[in-house]
Design a protein around this motif. Structure first.
Motif, short mmCIF file in Angstrom:
data_model
loop_
_atom_site.label_atom_id
_atom_site.label_comp_id
_atom_site.label_asym_id
_atom_site.label_seq_id
_atom_site.Cartn_x
_atom_site.Cartn_y
_atom_site.Cartn_z
N LEU A 1 58.10 -14.92 -19.88
CA LEU A 1 58.47 -14.89 -21.30
C LEU A 1 57.73 -15.99 -22.06
O LEU A 1 57.17 -15.76 -23.13
CB LEU A 1 59.98 -15.03 -21.47
CG LEU A 1 60.52 -14.98 -22.89
CD1 LEU A 1 60.11 -13.70 -23.60
CD2 LEU A 1 62.03 -15.14 -22.89
N GLU A 2 57.69 -17.18 -21.49
CA GLU A 2 56.99 -18.29 -22.14
C GLU A 2 55.49 -18.00 -22.23
O GLU A 2 54.84 -18.31 -23.24
CB GLU A 2 57.24 -19.60 -21.37
CG GLU A 2 56.62 -20.81 -22.00
CD GLU A 2 57.03 -21.02 -23.45
OE1 GLU A 2 56.17 -21.46 -24.24
OE2 GLU A 2 58.20 -20.75 -23.80
N TRP A 3 54.94 -17.40 -21.20
CA TRP A 3 53.52 -17.03 -21.20
C TRP A 3 53.23 -16.06 -22.35
O TRP A 3 52.26 -16.21 -23.08
CB TRP A 3 53.16 -16.43 -19.85
CG TRP A 3 51.72 -16.12 -19.63
CD1 TRP A 3 50.64 -16.63 -20.30
CD2 TRP A 3 51.18 -15.25 -18.64
NE1 TRP A 3 49.47 -16.12 -19.80
CE2 TRP A 3 49.78 -15.27 -18.77
CE3 TRP A 3 51.75 -14.45 -17.66
CZ2 TRP A 3 48.94 -14.51 -17.94
CZ3 TRP A 3 50.91 -13.71 -16.84
CH2 TRP A 3 49.52 -13.74 -16.99
N MET A 4 54.10 -15.07 -22.53
CA MET A 4 53.90 -14.10 -23.62
C MET A 4 54.04 -14.78 -24.99
O MET A 4 53.35 -14.42 -25.94
CB MET A 4 54.89 -12.94 -23.52
CG MET A 4 54.66 -12.02 -22.34
SD MET A 4 53.05 -11.23 -22.34
CE MET A 4 52.20 -12.16 -21.09
N ARG A 5 54.91 -15.76 -25.07
CA ARG A 5 55.06 -16.49 -26.34
C ARG A 5 53.82 -17.31 -26.64
O ARG A 5 53.40 -17.41 -27.79
CB ARG A 5 56.29 -17.40 -26.28
CG ARG A 5 57.59 -16.64 -26.38
CD ARG A 5 58.77 -17.58 -26.32
NE ARG A 5 60.00 -16.85 -26.56
CZ ARG A 5 61.18 -17.21 -26.09
NH1 ARG A 5 61.30 -18.32 -25.37
NH2 ARG A 5 62.25 -16.49 -26.35
N ARG A 6 53.23 -17.89 -25.61
CA ARG A 6 52.01 -18.71 -25.80
C ARG A 6 50.79 -17.84 -26.08
O ARG A 6 49.90 -18.25 -26.81
CB ARG A 6 51.73 -19.56 -24.56
CG ARG A 6 52.58 -20.79 -24.41
CD ARG A 6 52.05 -21.73 -23.32
NE ARG A 6 51.52 -21.07 -22.13
CZ ARG A 6 52.22 -20.81 -21.02
NH1 ARG A 6 53.49 -21.16 -20.95
NH2 ARG A 6 51.65 -20.22 -20.00
N GLU A 7 50.75 -16.64 -25.47
CA GLU A 7 49.58 -15.77 -25.60
C GLU A 7 50.01 -14.35 -25.97
O GLU A 7 49.93 -13.44 -25.15
CB GLU A 7 48.78 -15.78 -24.30
CG GLU A 7 48.27 -17.16 -23.92
CD GLU A 7 47.37 -17.13 -22.70
OE1 GLU A 7 46.43 -16.29 -22.69
OE2 GLU A 7 47.61 -17.92 -21.78
N PRO A 8 50.44 -14.15 -27.20
CA PRO A 8 50.97 -12.83 -27.61
C PRO A 8 49.94 -11.71 -27.53
O PRO A 8 50.31 -10.54 -27.44
CB PRO A 8 51.45 -13.06 -29.04
CG PRO A 8 50.79 -14.31 -29.49
CD PRO A 8 50.50 -15.13 -28.28
N ASP A 9 48.65 -12.05 -27.51
CA ASP A 9 47.63 -11.00 -27.38
C ASP A 9 47.70 -10.30 -26.01
O ASP A 9 47.14 -9.22 -25.85
CB ASP A 9 46.23 -11.59 -27.58
CG ASP A 9 45.99 -12.03 -29.01
OD1 ASP A 9 46.78 -11.63 -29.89
OD2 ASP A 9 45.01 -12.76 -29.25
N LEU A 10 48.38 -10.90 -25.07
CA LEU A 10 48.53 -10.29 -23.75
C LEU A 10 49.65 -9.25 -23.69
O LEU A 10 49.82 -8.58 -22.68
CB LEU A 10 48.80 -11.38 -22.70
CG LEU A 10 47.71 -12.43 -22.50
CD1 LEU A 10 48.17 -13.47 -21.49
CD2 LEU A 10 46.42 -11.76 -22.04
N MET A 11 50.42 -9.12 -24.76
CA MET A 11 51.61 -8.27 -24.72
C MET A 11 51.28 -6.80 -24.45
O MET A 11 52.01 -6.13 -23.71
CB MET A 11 52.42 -8.39 -26.01
CG MET A 11 53.75 -7.67 -25.95
SD MET A 11 54.79 -8.07 -24.54
CE MET A 11 55.43 -9.64 -25.02
N ALA A 12 50.19 -6.28 -25.01
CA ALA A 12 49.86 -4.87 -24.76
C ALA A 12 49.67 -4.62 -23.26
O ALA A 12 50.18 -3.64 -22.71
CB ALA A 12 48.62 -4.46 -25.54
N GLY A 13 48.96 -5.52 -22.60
CA GLY A 13 48.79 -5.39 -21.15
C GLY A 13 50.10 -5.58 -20.41
O GLY A 13 50.34 -4.93 -19.39
#
Length: 118
Positions: A68-80
């Protein structure tokens, strides 16, 4: 749904339900019940799978706060991440069994023909 289908039959609009009740497809027009059951199936399937994907995804993120923290730091990764969530915890678990009818080679690996039970 039957009432809405009847309204769209009498006054079609540019959307799926109107198409279902008024289209003369290659096999002819659907029976009166078919567009209603098809529309209900599509509604439930679309709603159920979306809700399940969102809730299962959030549960996974809550169980793995580092993700969850990773997605918050790098929201461009959410589609993947969504694609991976679909693979890791799919919203639909009951799919028809599929078996190979003949040996199939994929990337140098042979998937043998499935043996059928007598």
């Amino acid at each position: 749904m039957a009432e809405l289908a009847a309204k769209r039959h009498d006054a079609p609009r540019d959307h799926m339900l109107s198409g279902l009740v008024s289209d003369d497809g290659p096999q002819g027009r659907m029976s009166q019940a078919e567009p209603i059951t098809t529309a209900i199936l599509l509604f439930v399937a679309g709603h159920e799978t979306t809700v399940d994907l969102i809730t299962d995804g959030m549960l996974i993120f809550l169980r793995h706060p580092e993700l969850l923290e990773w997605m918050r730091r790098e929201p461009d990764l959410m589609a993947g991440a969504v694609e991976e969530l679909l693979r890791y915890e799919p919203p639909v678990h009951m799919l028809p069994q599929r078996t190979t009818l003949t040996d199939v080679e994929i990337a140098g690996t042979t998937i043998p023909r499935a043996l059928r039970s007598p």
